[in-house]
Design a protein around this motif. Structure first.
Motif, PDB file in Angstrom:
ATOM      1  N   THR A  15     136.282  -0.416  46.562  1.00 54.88           N
ATOM      2  CA  THR A  15     137.673  -0.115  46.924  1.00 54.88           C
ATOM      3  C   THR A  15     138.539   0.145  45.706  1.00 54.88           C
ATOM      4  OG1 THR A  15     138.203  -2.468  47.020  1.00 54.88           O
ATOM      5  CG2 THR A  15     137.565  -1.404  49.089  1.00 54.88           C
ATOM      6  N   GLY A  16     137.985  -0.022  44.518  1.00 53.55           N
ATOM      7  CA  GLY A  16     138.719   0.272  43.289  1.00 53.55           C
ATOM      8  C   GLY A  16     138.853  -0.931  42.385  1.00 53.55           C
ATOM      9  N   ARG A  17     138.939  -0.666  41.085  1.00 56.57           N
ATOM     10  CA  ARG A  17     139.124  -1.694  40.059  1.00 56.57           C
ATOM     11  C   ARG A  17     138.088  -2.806  40.128  1.00 56.57           C
ATOM     12  NH1 ARG A  17     145.628  -2.408  39.296  1.00 56.57           N
ATOM     13  NH2 ARG A  17     146.043  -0.201  39.009  1.00 56.57           N
ATOM     14  N   GLY A  18     136.842  -2.449  40.469  1.00 54.47           N
ATOM     15  CA  GLY A  18     135.762  -3.420  40.504  1.00 54.47           C
ATOM     16  C   GLY A  18     135.671  -4.241  41.777  1.00 54.47           C
TER      17      GLY A  18
END
Length: 61
Positions: A15-18
């Motif tokens: 979903t983003g940023r890890g």
């Protein structure tokens, strides 16, 4: 206002940023956001969400 729909995660995806979604999680997404995930079999449509403005108007009545 664009209408969002509620989707259930079948196969987790980034979903983003890890961060990753989890199986069974419910997400409110626009059709544009969910299109590729639906095609890949990672989401299932649960139900249609009511835009916040309409929900507030319905509660007031």
């Amino acid at each position: 206002m664009a209408e969002r729909q509620t989707y259930t995660v079948i196969v987790p995806f980034p979903t983003g940023r890890g961060h990753w979604s989890t199986a069974g999680e419910e997400l409110d997404l626009l059709d544009v956001e969910a299109n590729a995930l639906l095609s890949a079999g990672r989401l299932a449509l649960k139900s249609t969400s009511i835009p916040a403005e309409q929900a507030t108007a319905q509660k007031a009545e």
